[in-house]
Design a protein around this motif. Structure first.
Motif, PDB file in Angstrom:
ATOM      1  N   PHE A  21       0.859  -1.022  -0.174  1.00 55.88           N
ATOM      2  CA  PHE A  21       0.432   0.337  -0.263  1.00 55.88           C
ATOM      3  C   PHE A  21       1.060   0.981   0.084  1.00 55.88           C
ATOM      4  CE2 PHE A  21      -2.881   2.910   2.037  1.00 55.88           C
ATOM      5  CZ  PHE A  21      -3.953   3.349   0.866  1.00 55.88           C
ATOM      6  N   THR A  22       1.789   1.215   0.696  1.00 54.99           N
ATOM      7  CA  THR A  22       3.159   2.000   0.932  1.00 54.99           C
ATOM      8  C   THR A  22       3.734   2.529  -0.675  1.00 54.99           C
ATOM      9  OG1 THR A  22       4.035   2.211   3.207  1.00 54.99           O
ATOM     10  CG2 THR A  22       5.010   3.127   2.331  1.00 54.99           C
ATOM     11  N   VAL A  23       4.259   1.214  -1.256  1.00 60.30           N
ATOM     12  CA  VAL A  23       4.818   1.749  -2.539  1.00 60.30           C
ATOM     13  C   VAL A  23       3.866   2.173  -3.854  1.00 60.30           C
ATOM     14  CG1 VAL A  23       5.656   0.359  -4.373  1.00 60.30           C
ATOM     15  CG2 VAL A  23       6.200  -0.001  -2.189  1.00 60.30           C
ATOM     16  N   TRP A  24       2.479   1.818  -3.529  1.00 60.95           N
ATOM     17  CA  TRP A  24       1.404   2.252  -4.242  1.00 60.95           C
ATOM     18  C   TRP A  24       0.940   3.746  -4.640  1.00 60.95           C
ATOM     19  CZ3 TRP A  24      -3.955   3.670  -3.969  1.00 60.95           C
ATOM     20  CH2 TRP A  24      -4.374   3.394  -5.125  1.00 60.95           C
ATOM     21  N   LEU A  25       0.496   4.556  -3.269  1.00 63.37           N
ATOM     22  CA  LEU A  25       0.662   5.554  -2.884  1.00 63.37           C
ATOM     23  C   LEU A  25       1.455   6.198  -3.495  1.00 63.37           C
ATOM     24  CD1 LEU A  25      -1.468   5.392   0.734  1.00 63.37           C
ATOM     25  CD2 LEU A  25      -2.284   5.787  -1.314  1.00 63.37           C
ATOM     26  N   SER A  26       2.503   5.833  -2.842  1.00 65.77           N
ATOM     27  CA  SER A  26       4.316   6.400  -3.069  1.00 65.77           C
ATOM     28  C   SER A  26       4.163   7.077  -5.097  1.00 65.77           C
ATOM     29  CB  SER A  26       5.536   6.209  -2.667  1.00 65.77           C
ATOM     30  OG  SER A  26       6.009   4.906  -3.622  1.00 65.77           O
ATOM     31  N   LYS A  27       3.557   5.512  -5.342  1.00 63.11           N
ATOM     32  CA  LYS A  27       2.970   5.322  -7.066  1.00 63.11           C
ATOM     33  C   LYS A  27       2.329   6.589  -7.865  1.00 63.11           C
ATOM     34  CE  LYS A  27       5.567   1.191  -7.515  1.00 63.11           C
ATOM     35  NZ  LYS A  27       7.060   1.656  -8.715  1.00 63.11           N
ATOM     36  N   ALA A 183       8.488 -11.247  -4.185  1.00 65.03           N
ATOM     37  CA  ALA A 183       9.043  -9.943  -4.594  1.00 65.03           C
ATOM     38  C   ALA A 183       9.561  -9.273  -3.684  1.00 65.03           C
ATOM     39  CB  ALA A 183       7.627  -8.788  -5.529  1.00 65.03           C
ATOM     40  N   GLY A 184       8.663  -9.536  -2.395  1.00 64.92           N
ATOM     41  CA  GLY A 184       9.065  -9.391  -0.967  1.00 64.92           C
ATOM     42  C   GLY A 184      10.453  -9.078  -0.642  1.00 64.92           C
ATOM     43  N   LEU A 188      10.846  -5.334  -2.800  1.00 61.85           N
ATOM     44  CA  LEU A 188       9.922  -5.686  -4.012  1.00 61.85           C
ATOM     45  C   LEU A 188       8.452  -5.299  -3.847  1.00 61.85           C
ATOM     46  CD1 LEU A 188      12.830  -5.652  -7.237  1.00 61.85           C
ATOM     47  CD2 LEU A 188      11.937  -3.424  -5.502  1.00 61.85           C
ATOM     48  N   THR A 189       8.030  -4.862  -4.800  1.00 68.03           N
ATOM     49  CA  THR A 189       6.538  -5.289  -4.378  1.00 68.03           C
ATOM     50  C   THR A 189       5.872  -5.768  -5.740  1.00 68.03           C
ATOM     51  OG1 THR A 189       5.847  -3.513  -5.757  1.00 68.03           O
ATOM     52  CG2 THR A 189       5.646  -3.088  -2.726  1.00 68.03           C
ATOM     53  N   VAL A 190       4.685  -6.354  -6.025  1.00 69.06           N
ATOM     54  CA  VAL A 190       4.298  -6.999  -7.188  1.00 69.06           C
ATOM     55  C   VAL A 190       4.568  -6.109  -8.285  1.00 69.06           C
ATOM     56  CG1 VAL A 190       2.740  -8.303  -6.118  1.00 69.06           C
ATOM     57  CG2 VAL A 190       1.928  -6.933  -6.921  1.00 69.06           C
ATOM     58  N   PHE A 191       4.133  -4.364  -8.152  1.00 71.85           N
ATOM     59  CA  PHE A 191       4.103  -3.654  -9.192  1.00 71.85           C
ATOM     60  C   PHE A 191       5.070  -3.978  -9.693  1.00 71.85           C
ATOM     61  CE2 PHE A 191       1.800  -2.250  -5.604  1.00 71.85           C
ATOM     62  CZ  PHE A 191       0.553  -2.701  -6.387  1.00 71.85           C
ATOM     63  N   GLU A 192       6.760  -4.219  -9.272  1.00 71.70           N
ATOM     64  CA  GLU A 192       7.846  -3.641  -9.600  1.00 71.70           C
ATOM     65  C   GLU A 192       8.427  -4.654 -10.105  1.00 71.70           C
ATOM     66  OE1 GLU A 192       8.986  -0.483  -6.517  1.00 71.70           O
ATOM     67  OE2 GLU A 192       8.536  -1.944  -5.330  1.00 71.70           O
ATOM     68  N   MET A 193       7.780  -5.926 -10.877  1.00 74.09           N
ATOM     69  CA  MET A 193       9.020  -7.680 -10.899  1.00 74.09           C
ATOM     70  C   MET A 193       9.502  -7.050 -12.695  1.00 74.09           C
ATOM     71  SD  MET A 193       9.919  -8.793  -8.477  1.00 74.09           S
ATOM     72  CE  MET A 193      10.195 -10.298  -8.778  1.00 74.09           C
ATOM     73  N   GLY A 194       8.607  -6.615 -13.464  1.00 74.72           N
ATOM     74  CA  GLY A 194       9.093  -6.230 -14.873  1.00 74.72           C
ATOM     75  C   GLY A 194       8.507  -7.663 -15.364  1.00 74.72           C
ATOM     76  N   GLU A 195       9.416  -8.275 -16.307  1.00 77.23           N
ATOM     77  CA  GLU A 195       9.489  -9.221 -17.016  1.00 77.23           C
ATOM     78  C   GLU A 195       8.379 -10.694 -15.978  1.00 77.23           C
ATOM     79  OE1 GLU A 195      12.686 -11.012 -18.895  1.00 77.23           O
ATOM     80  OE2 GLU A 195      12.852  -8.760 -20.709  1.00 77.23           O
ATOM     81  N   LYS A 196       8.638 -10.404 -14.592  1.00 76.04           N
ATOM     82  CA  LYS A 196       7.830 -11.422 -13.983  1.00 76.04           C
ATOM     83  C   LYS A 196       7.277 -11.041 -13.317  1.00 76.04           C
ATOM     84  CE  LYS A 196      13.261 -12.768 -12.793  1.00 76.04           C
ATOM     85  NZ  LYS A 196      14.313 -13.184 -12.187  1.00 76.04           N
ATOM     86  N   ASP A 198       3.083 -10.574 -12.080  1.00 73.86           N
ATOM     87  CA  ASP A 198       2.027 -11.490 -12.264  1.00 73.86           C
ATOM     88  C   ASP A 198       0.927 -10.883 -12.598  1.00 73.86           C
ATOM     89  OD1 ASP A 198      -0.688 -12.596 -11.440  1.00 73.86           O
ATOM     90  OD2 ASP A 198       0.512 -13.956  -9.757  1.00 73.86           O
ATOM     91  N   ALA A 199       0.486 -10.643 -13.200  1.00 73.45           N
ATOM     92  CA  ALA A 199      -0.625  -9.910 -13.723  1.00 73.45           C
ATOM     93  C   ALA A 199      -1.729  -9.790 -12.603  1.00 73.45           C
ATOM     94  CB  ALA A 199      -1.259  -9.918 -14.992  1.00 73.45           C
ATOM     95  N   LYS A 200      -2.652 -10.884 -12.355  1.00 64.96           N
ATOM     96  CA  LYS A 200      -3.445 -11.284 -11.601  1.00 64.96           C
ATOM     97  C   LYS A 200      -3.171 -10.628 -10.421  1.00 64.96           C
ATOM     98  CE  LYS A 200      -5.309 -15.538 -14.079  1.00 64.96           C
ATOM     99  NZ  LYS A 200      -5.242 -17.228 -13.732  1.00 64.96           N
ATOM    100  N   ALA A 201      -2.152 -10.735  -9.821  1.00 69.73           N
ATOM    101  CA  ALA A 201      -1.961 -10.301  -8.157  1.00 69.73           C
ATOM    102  C   ALA A 201      -2.125  -8.828  -8.617  1.00 69.73           C
ATOM    103  CB  ALA A 201      -0.431 -10.782  -8.261  1.00 69.73           C
ATOM    104  N   ILE A 202      -1.629  -8.736  -9.312  1.00 68.92           N
ATOM    105  CA  ILE A 202      -1.635  -6.714  -9.614  1.00 68.92           C
ATOM    106  C   ILE A 202      -2.648  -6.042  -9.630  1.00 68.92           C
ATOM    107  CG2 ILE A 202      -1.098  -4.821 -11.455  1.00 68.92           C
ATOM    108  CD1 ILE A 202       2.072  -6.750 -11.481  1.00 68.92           C
ATOM    109  N   ASN A 203      -3.964  -6.972 -10.489  1.00 69.06           N
ATOM    110  CA  ASN A 203      -4.273  -6.766 -10.876  1.00 69.06           C
ATOM    111  C   ASN A 203      -5.711  -6.585  -9.157  1.00 69.06           C
ATOM    112  OD1 ASN A 203      -4.510  -5.832 -13.730  1.00 69.06           O
ATOM    113  ND2 ASN A 203      -5.110  -7.580 -14.265  1.00 69.06           N
ATOM    114  N   GLU A 204      -5.767  -7.377  -8.923  1.00 68.87           N
ATOM    115  CA  GLU A 204      -6.777  -8.118  -7.754  1.00 68.87           C
ATOM    116  C   GLU A 204      -6.151  -6.598  -6.296  1.00 68.87           C
ATOM    117  OE1 GLU A 204      -5.925 -11.579  -6.515  1.00 68.87           O
ATOM    118  OE2 GLU A 204      -4.117 -11.689  -5.205  1.00 68.87           O
ATOM    119  N   ILE A 205      -4.973  -6.748  -5.794  1.00 67.57           N
ATOM    120  CA  ILE A 205      -4.233  -5.816  -4.926  1.00 67.57           C
ATOM    121  C   ILE A 205      -4.278  -4.313  -5.553  1.00 67.57           C
ATOM    122  CG2 ILE A 205      -1.801  -5.503  -5.522  1.00 67.57           C
ATOM    123  CD1 ILE A 205      -1.247  -6.451  -2.461  1.00 67.57           C
ATOM    124  N   THR A 206      -4.440  -4.058  -6.707  1.00 62.23           N
ATOM    125  CA  THR A 206      -4.451  -2.637  -7.130  1.00 62.23           C
ATOM    126  C   THR A 206      -5.715  -2.430  -7.160  1.00 62.23           C
ATOM    127  OG1 THR A 206      -3.088  -2.412  -8.573  1.00 62.23           O
ATOM    128  CG2 THR A 206      -5.057  -1.372  -9.242  1.00 62.23           C
TER     129      THR A 206
END
Length: 221
Positions: A21-27, A183-184, A188-196, A198-206
């Motif tokens: 959540f902290t990283v998401w807000l900072s982004k 990621a952890g 890092l967070t799931v938002f920051e894994m580049g080619e690695k 996981d779109a499902k993880a990003i979508n659900e937590i967003t």
């Protein structure tokens, strides 16, 4: 705003939620303070790994605060940041109560397990005590975290959470995916894994964060 991750059960994933959540807000270009109010120091460890991975540019400010004095210190710092995220430990402590008292929003992740659901009875009593001493109501959200990809437990636990009067149930389960620990491990967070990524993880937590953040970001269909 001030957000506090809280609860009465260890292992529910509070720190992972607070870090993401902290990283998401900072982004979203917010100036964010992450407060580690857990004596285990999980958020501090995450940030230390993040500093190494990102050459010191973690994207937010971290401080460690515990005890009753947390409330007063947060009050003095809140004008300096757009948002503050406080990560607390999985038990009823002076730090957690102080963090809940000073927060605008409580974030309460719960694993879909019977023992985790049972512990909410005590936590709702704590919330009632906190609410009675506040000038303005504390908004509290709960949701399933570390949920099985497909499980009857998810549905039964969701029904139990939806029946709580003290918290608003957010029907946006965060699944138990390898993307989060992978990621952890590097800070890092799931938002920051580049080619690695996981779109499902990003979508659900967003989607979860859009629902609980109260920031001006529209929820997409």
């Amino acid at each position: 705003m001030i957000f506090t991750t809280a609860g009465e059960k260890g292992g529910s994933g509070r720190s992972t939620i607070a870090e993401h959540f902290t990283v998401w807000l900072s982004k979203q270009d917010f100036d964010v303070l992450l407060i580690d109010a857990d004596e285990q120091g999980t958020a501090s460890d995450f940030t230390a790994w993040r500093e190494q991975t990102l050459d010191g540019n973690v994207g937010y400010t971290l401080v460690q605060l515990v005890g009753a004095n947390l409330r007063k210190q947060v009050e003095t710092m809140k004008s300096k940041y757009d948002h503050i995220v406080i990560d607390t430990g999985g038990r009823d402590t002076t730090s957690q109560r102080a963090a809940l008292f000073v927060a605008d929003v409580a974030i309460v992740p719960v694993q879909p397990r019977s023992h985790d659901i049972w512990t909410l009875a005590k936590f709702t009593e704590i919330l009632d005590e906190i609410q009675s001493g506040r000038a303005t109501p504390l908004t509290a959200y709960t949701f399933l975290n570390r949920a099985d990809i497909t499980s009857l437990d998810n549905r039964e636990s969701a029904e139990a959470l939806a029946g709580l009067e003290q918290m608003t149930f957010v029907d946006c389960a965060i699944k138990n995916r390898k993307a989060y620990p992978n990621a952890g491990a590097s800070g890092l967070t799931v938002f920051e894994m580049g080619e690695k990524s996981d779109a499902k993880a990003i979508n659900e937590i967003t989607e979860l964060f859009k629902r609980i953040s109260h920031v001006n970001i529209p929820i997409t269909a």
